[in-house]
Design an enzyme around this catalytic site. Structure first.
Site, PDB file in Angstrom:
ATOM      1  N   HIS A 166       0.796   4.222  -2.781  1.00 43.73           N
ATOM      2  CA  HIS A 166       0.581   5.629  -2.442  1.00 43.73           C
ATOM      3  C   HIS A 166       1.772   6.489  -2.859  1.00 43.73           C
ATOM      4  O   HIS A 166       1.602   7.651  -3.243  1.00 43.73           O
ATOM      5  CB  HIS A 166       0.329   5.772  -0.941  1.00 43.73           C
ATOM      6  CG  HIS A 166      -1.049   5.372  -0.536  1.00 43.73           C
ATOM      7  ND1 HIS A 166      -1.731   5.934   0.539  1.00 43.73           N
ATOM      8  CD2 HIS A 166      -1.907   4.458  -1.056  1.00 43.73           C
ATOM      9  CE1 HIS A 166      -2.931   5.390   0.646  1.00 43.73           C
ATOM     10  NE2 HIS A 166      -3.053   4.478  -0.313  1.00 43.73           N
ATOM     11  N   HIS A 225      -6.196  -5.939  -2.539  1.00 42.43           N
ATOM     12  CA  HIS A 225      -7.112  -5.958  -1.394  1.00 42.43           C
ATOM     13  C   HIS A 225      -7.422  -7.381  -0.942  1.00 42.43           C
ATOM     14  O   HIS A 225      -8.153  -7.575   0.026  1.00 42.43           O
ATOM     15  CB  HIS A 225      -8.423  -5.240  -1.740  1.00 42.43           C
ATOM     16  CG  HIS A 225      -8.265  -3.760  -1.891  1.00 42.43           C
ATOM     17  ND1 HIS A 225      -9.293  -2.935  -2.319  1.00 42.43           N
ATOM     18  CD2 HIS A 225      -7.201  -2.940  -1.675  1.00 42.43           C
ATOM     19  CE1 HIS A 225      -8.871  -1.687  -2.367  1.00 42.43           C
ATOM     20  NE2 HIS A 225      -7.601  -1.659  -1.980  1.00 42.43           N
ATOM     21  N   ARG A 247       0.835  -1.201   0.000  1.00 46.27           N
ATOM     22  CA  ARG A 247       0.000   0.000   0.000  1.00 46.27           C
ATOM     23  C   ARG A 247       0.872   1.254   0.000  1.00 46.27           C
ATOM     24  O   ARG A 247       0.593   2.227  -0.704  1.00 46.27           O
ATOM     25  CB  ARG A 247      -0.909  -0.014   1.235  1.00 46.27           C
ATOM     26  CG  ARG A 247      -1.865   1.175   1.310  1.00 46.27           C
ATOM     27  CD  ARG A 247      -2.805   1.049   2.496  1.00 46.27           C
ATOM     28  NE  ARG A 247      -3.686   2.201   2.590  1.00 46.27           N
ATOM     29  CZ  ARG A 247      -3.891   2.903   3.696  1.00 46.27           C
ATOM     30  NH1 ARG A 247      -3.281   2.562   4.827  1.00 46.27           N
ATOM     31  NH2 ARG A 247      -4.699   3.941   3.702  1.00 46.27           N
ATOM     32  N   ASN A 304      -2.959   8.908   3.940  1.00 47.96           N
ATOM     33  CA  ASN A 304      -1.712   8.321   4.426  1.00 47.96           C
ATOM     34  C   ASN A 304      -1.612   8.237   5.946  1.00 47.96           C
ATOM     35  O   ASN A 304      -0.622   7.734   6.474  1.00 47.96           O
ATOM     36  CB  ASN A 304      -0.517   9.113   3.886  1.00 47.96           C
ATOM     37  CG  ASN A 304      -0.342   8.958   2.393  1.00 47.96           C
ATOM     38  OD1 ASN A 304      -0.677   7.916   1.835  1.00 47.96           O
ATOM     39  ND2 ASN A 304       0.164   9.989   1.736  1.00 47.96           N
TER      40      ASN A 304
END
Length: 341
Positions: A82, A207, A78, A109
């Site tokens: 990001h 996910h 993740r 974040n």
């Protein structure tokens, strides 16, 4: 027989033509060289000469510590995602700010984890090769290695990224796809990074591991349109279960929920099966059902063998890892990942 004057003229014209040809060739070569410099590419084993143990150091550290904290695998992938969506994959997500204006300070974040883990890897790499390996490359390598160590797929990670010097909270808000994103927003934000609808579906497949805070989707349970209603796109039985056993109020900011119930530790097709059952946690998950192209692709993945998904996911991860990278003389190689040099 030609005269001396005409012969000299012909020789001069021939010489002129040759000169023009040579000049054109030189210009083409110069242009190609310029393009090569301005579009420097990542490459496999980039550190083979100046830090040959770099990738092994990262892998060894991940192999030693991730088994004790396997949930970090989802956190690191993740973080990589990001990072790449803001200013490209340049490690800007790692930078601290004393004024609350860095990417770290943006709402998307605030729940990121693993910064200390990256810092510790960086320290080990620096001890072996000071000032050589970028924090951006360490994120990319650690994300891949942690997924592999926990039983997930591997993918190519060409290296040579350099670290950015800027980190902006607003840019993170404006570029990172939120869990509340609709399809139009998802398509636009992925498209801005040269990622297509296939990449959107495949990267969403991450996910299949990890968890989420209730606050990322509780509006779907309690106040979807602002009148105390439930998101009709969410399976009602699943919603009732979440309300009763997990997210018992819209203000729950601490409870964690599996994104792929029953197999959150296994990199498999479970997430897509949940999406088809209208049991994806996020609005962004449900949004994949609203477009015929993405819905069709999900169905293809679910009906096919797992290796198909894993190999396609690997290609999209490598593609994402190349987004707007800084190479050559751009950016810098940070000594400490949280601060610029």
């Amino acid at each position: 027989m030609p005269s001396s004057s005409s012969s000299n003229t012909e020789e001069f014209e021939t010489f002129s033509k040759m000169g023009r040809v040579c000049f054109v060739r030189l210009m083409v070569l110069a242009l190609l060289g310029f393009l090569g410099c301005t579009h420097a590419q990542l490459q496999m084993n980039f550190y083979a000469k100046n830090c040959p143990k770099a990738e092994t150091i990262v892998l060894d550290y991940v192999r030693k510590h991730i088994p004790n904290a396997p949930s970090l695998a989802a956190a690191l992938i993740r973080m990589h995602f990001h990072d790449c969506f803001v200013r490209g994959c340049d490690g800007s997500v790692l930078l601290n700010s004393t004024t609350g204006t860095a990417e770290k300070d943006a709402p998307p974040n605030l729940t990121l984890r693993g910064f200390d883990f990256i810092d510790r890897i960086k320290a080990v790499v620096e001890a072996d090769c000071p000032g050589v390996v970028s924090c951006a490359d360490i994120i990319a390598l650690a994300a891949r290695d942690s997924i592999v160590i926990t039983g997930g797929p591997s993918w190519r990670v060409p290296t040579g990224r350099r670290d950015g010097r800027f980190s902006n909270r607003t840019e993170a808000i404006n570029n990172i796809p939120a869990p509340t994103s609709n399809f139009t927003t998802l398509q636009a934000r992925f498209g801005n990074k040269s990622l297509d609808l296939k990449d959107l579906v495949l990267l969403s497949g991450a996910h299949t591991i990890g968890v989420s805070h209730c606050s990322s989707f509780s509006n779907r349970l309690y106040n979807f349109t602002g009148v105390g209603d439930e998101d009709p796109a969410l399976d009602s039985e699943y919603a009732a279960n979440l309300k009763a056993n997990k997210c018992k109020s819209i203000n729950d900011n601490t409870t964690l929920v599996e994104m792929d119930p029953g197999s959150r530790k296994t990199f498999d097709l479970g997430y897509y099966k949940q999406v088809l059952k209208r049991r994806g946690l996020f609005q962004s998950d449900a949004a994949l059902r609203t477009n015929p192209t993405t819905l069709s692709y999900i169905r293809q993945l679910v009906s096919g063998p797992l290796p198909n998904f894993l190999s396609e996911f690997a290609l999209s991860m490598e593609k994402m890892g190349r987004v707007d990278v800084k190479t050559g003389s751009a950016g810098e190689i940070r000594k400490h990942c949280a601060v610029v040099n």
